[in-house]
Design a protein around this motif. Structure first.
Motif, PDB file in Angstrom:
ATOM      1  N   LYS A  51      -9.014   7.571   0.960  1.00 37.74           N
ATOM      2  CA  LYS A  51      -8.581   7.166   2.286  1.00 37.74           C
ATOM      3  C   LYS A  51      -8.982   5.715   2.527  1.00 37.74           C
ATOM      4  O   LYS A  51     -10.021   5.252   2.051  1.00 37.74           O
ATOM      5  N   LEU A  52      -8.141   5.005   3.263  1.00 33.36           N
ATOM      6  CA  LEU A  52      -8.472   3.627   3.608  1.00 33.36           C
ATOM      7  C   LEU A  52      -9.657   3.613   4.567  1.00 33.36           C
ATOM      8  O   LEU A  52      -9.692   4.387   5.526  1.00 33.36           O
ATOM      9  N   GLU A  63       1.329   7.151   7.191  1.00 33.77           N
ATOM     10  CA  GLU A  63       1.180   7.569   5.797  1.00 33.77           C
ATOM     11  C   GLU A  63       0.072   6.783   5.108  1.00 33.77           C
ATOM     12  O   GLU A  63      -0.740   7.337   4.369  1.00 33.77           O
ATOM     13  N   VAL A  64       0.034   5.478   5.333  1.00 31.72           N
ATOM     14  CA  VAL A  64      -0.983   4.644   4.705  1.00 31.72           C
ATOM     15  C   VAL A  64      -2.350   4.879   5.338  1.00 31.72           C
ATOM     16  O   VAL A  64      -3.373   4.947   4.640  1.00 31.72           O
ATOM     17  N   ALA A  65      -2.394   5.009   6.661  1.00 27.17           N
ATOM     18  CA  ALA A  65      -3.681   5.172   7.350  1.00 27.17           C
ATOM     19  C   ALA A  65      -4.361   6.482   6.986  1.00 27.17           C
ATOM     20  O   ALA A  65      -5.588   6.534   6.834  1.00 27.17           O
ATOM     21  N   THR A  66      -3.593   7.557   6.858  1.00 24.51           N
ATOM     22  CA  THR A  66      -4.173   8.860   6.540  1.00 24.51           C
ATOM     23  C   THR A  66      -4.195   9.158   5.056  1.00 24.51           C
ATOM     24  O   THR A  66      -4.825  10.134   4.634  1.00 24.51           O
ATOM     25  N   GLY A  67      -3.528   8.316   4.251  1.00 23.65           N
ATOM     26  CA  GLY A  67      -3.466   8.555   2.820  1.00 23.65           C
ATOM     27  C   GLY A  67      -2.252   9.393   2.469  1.00 23.65           C
ATOM     28  O   GLY A  67      -2.055  10.466   3.049  1.00 23.65           O
ATOM     29  N   LEU A 111       0.821  -1.204   0.000  1.00 20.34           N
ATOM     30  CA  LEU A 111       0.000   0.000   0.000  1.00 20.34           C
ATOM     31  C   LEU A 111       0.861   1.263   0.000  1.00 20.34           C
ATOM     32  O   LEU A 111       0.485   2.279  -0.602  1.00 20.34           O
ATOM     33  N   TYR A 112       2.004   1.193   0.662  1.00 19.54           N
ATOM     34  CA  TYR A 112       2.872   2.364   0.710  1.00 19.54           C
ATOM     35  C   TYR A 112       3.425   2.703  -0.675  1.00 19.54           C
ATOM     36  O   TYR A 112       3.522   3.878  -1.038  1.00 19.54           O
TER      37      TYR A 112
END
Length: 532
Positions: free
Chosen positions: A364-365, A351-355, A212-213
């Motif tokens: 956004k996830l 970074e991944v959680a907040t986009g 995802l990153y």
């Protein structure tokens, strides 16, 4: 913040985000103490050399210039020499704090900040070209009231999910005698987590987070689709027990040979399934509506977490400890260690959680509970307008004290926190302490707290399948294992247990006592066992 008002009056002013470095010059914390100055649109110039200055300079103005290739110091030195009271630099790229060195900071006495190109277009579209602006830096409160809402949702979900799972397990142990031959099962089967499953799960989590990153814009839609399907399933699982108890809508699908429908499910359950799917589809379509879509996301998320807490079981405290310790290391590594490994210096987890800020999709996830900020701070417009709590922080541990410690750390450090860093120690320590106090740590560690085959009552008659004669009445009762007591099970309210009455062998045959269900033995008055 930059507060913008029109010089011609009209609509109310509006705040926009800017990124500034207080080492150039400090900004007032209160908007009332900030000077309202004319904004000079000088974006046709990059202000990198003296010829870029207007003939009359920027007397008591705040110029708005393009980014260009020169340093921030060269720009702000020219602006200050031209009489400017501040400098706003428009950037189409990710905003970064305008930096310099100590000598340059001492030389400059006006603030310099970056404004996004999108916000510049919105300013001129909303207010026209003749505008006045005030630069200020409001303080951010340590805690937001939305933390209370997140705490109630998270702790309530863990408590309700644990109670649901435990009551279902007890009910299933007490109803082993009842075969479910109906067209639909009342409960889904539980899944016991093994050490192998734990290892596979953690490897999958690490792999997905790294993918995802690097490929966020491609994989985010896969996660959104998975969330829609899984959350609708969870919502159906939570609502189906209530719908099944309704007195109406008990008609079933006619006989057919279609897959699944050949079981003749109730029409009401089919309508419930369509409703749950429709709710998830509505969220999927309007997921970016910040005003209200978060309510649907939280409702679907809580339903999904309840479903997982009910279905996934950790049968031993040994497996629970292994899972929590591995995820403890996983969470800490991806929050605190990865900033030293990435080029941007940002945490992979946050970074991944907040986009990612450079994401082209700006999606956004959805695998989080989110509640918008409830305080009046204008900084809610700039960064993290929502407070987030990941589903993993709800599904893995339990709970309340650790979540309060997490919120305290968040308030003190003012940065995203790995919740498992605080939840795991609180969960393991309190669980061990309670097991020791009850003298059940051995059973808790190995998962032997339930009697798998509880013996029948000594006065129950032999069943038809058991040729052994009934023991004499003076035979002593078998003692339960240490720390366990014989299961006491009331008859289910829907269908009372059948009473087995053997045929009379003669006119004077004595009446027989009713047989207790298998695994459910009446509590003898002579035995007092410790609760498992």
């Amino acid at each position: 913040m930059v507060h913008v008002v029109s010089e011609t009056g009209g609509r109310k002013g509006k705040d926009y985000c800017i990124l500034y470095n207080p080492q150039w010059a400090h900004l007032p914390h209160d908007l009332g103490k900030a000077s309202l100055l004319q904004l000079r649109d000088w974006t046709a110039s990059v202000l990198c050399s003296p010829p870029d200055l207007p003939a009359k300079g920027f007397s008591n103005q705040i110029p708005l210039v393009a980014r260009g290739n020169c340093t921030f110091y060269e720009k702000v030195r020219l602006a200050q020499g031209g009489g400017a009271r501040g400098l706003l630099i428009v950037s189409k790229e990710t905003l970064v704090p305008p930096g310099g060195n100590k000598t340059q900071y001492d030389e400059i006495g006006i603030p310099v900040a970056l404004l996004s190109h999108k916000d510049m277009l919105d300013i001129f579209k909303s207010f026209g070209r003749a505008v006045r602006v005030a630069l200020y830096a409001p303080g951010e409160p340590m805690l937001d009231y939305n933390m209370v809402i997140i705490f109630v949702m998270a702790v309530g979900t863990v408590a309700l999910g644990g109670y649901w799972a435990g009551s279902r397990d007890v009910r299933k142990r007490c109803m082993k005698h009842k075969r479910d031959d109906g067209p639909e099962k009342q409960e889904d089967e539980a899944v016991d987590v093994t050490p192998v499953m734990i290892c596979v799960f953690v490897v999958m989590c690490c792999s997905m987070l790294v993918l995802l990153y690097y490929f966020y814009d491609q994989l985010v839609y896969v996660i959104i689709g998975i969330f829609c399907l899984s959350s609708s399933t969870g919502l159906y699982s939570c609502l189906s027990p209530l719908v099944q108890r309704l007195p109406l809508g008990r008609c079933r699908v006619p006989n057919n040979s279609l897959p699944y429908f050949h079981k003749r499910p109730r029409v009401s359950m089919l309508l419930l399934a369509l409703l749950c799917l429709a709710v998830s589809v509505v969220w999927g379509v309007f997921r970016n509506e910040d005003q209200w879509a978060w309510i649907l996301q939280d409702a679907l998320g809580v339903a999904f977490c309840l479903y997982m807490l009910k279905t996934i079981r950790l049968p031993t405290f040994k497996a629970c400890t292994l899972l929590l310790l591995v995820l403890f290391v996983y969470d800490v590594f991806f929050v605190f260690v990865t900033p030293f490994l990435t080029k941007s210096g940002n945490s992979i987890m946050v970074e991944v959680a907040t986009g990612p800020s450079d994401s082209a999709t700006h999606e956004k996830l959805p695998m989080v509970l989110k509640v918008p900020r409830l305080n009046a701070s204008p900084l809610a417009l700039c960064d993290r307008p929502f407070s987030l709590l990941g589903f993993g922080d709800i599904l893995v541990p339990a709970y309340g004290i650790g979540l309060l410690v997490t919120f305290m750390a968040l308030a003190l450090m003012q940065r995203g926190q790995p919740a498992l860093l605080y939840l795991v120690p609180c969960t393991l320590v309190t669980s061990c302490a309670l097991a020791l106090w009850r003298r059940e740590l051995g059973m808790f560690w190995t998962g032997s707290g339930f009697a798998k085959d509880v013996p029948q009552s000594p006065w129950a008659p032999p069943s038809a399948d058991d040729p052994q004669p009934q023991k004499d009445s003076d035979t002593s009762l078998p003692r339960p294992p240490p720390g366990e007591e014989l299961a006491k099970c009331p008859p289910p309210p829907e269908q009372p247990p059948e009473v087995s009455v053997p045929e009379e062998t003669g006119a004077g045959a004595p009446p027989q006592e009713p047989v207790s269900p298998v695994g459910c033995t009446p509590e003898p008055t002579s035995l007092v066992g410790a609760s498992a």
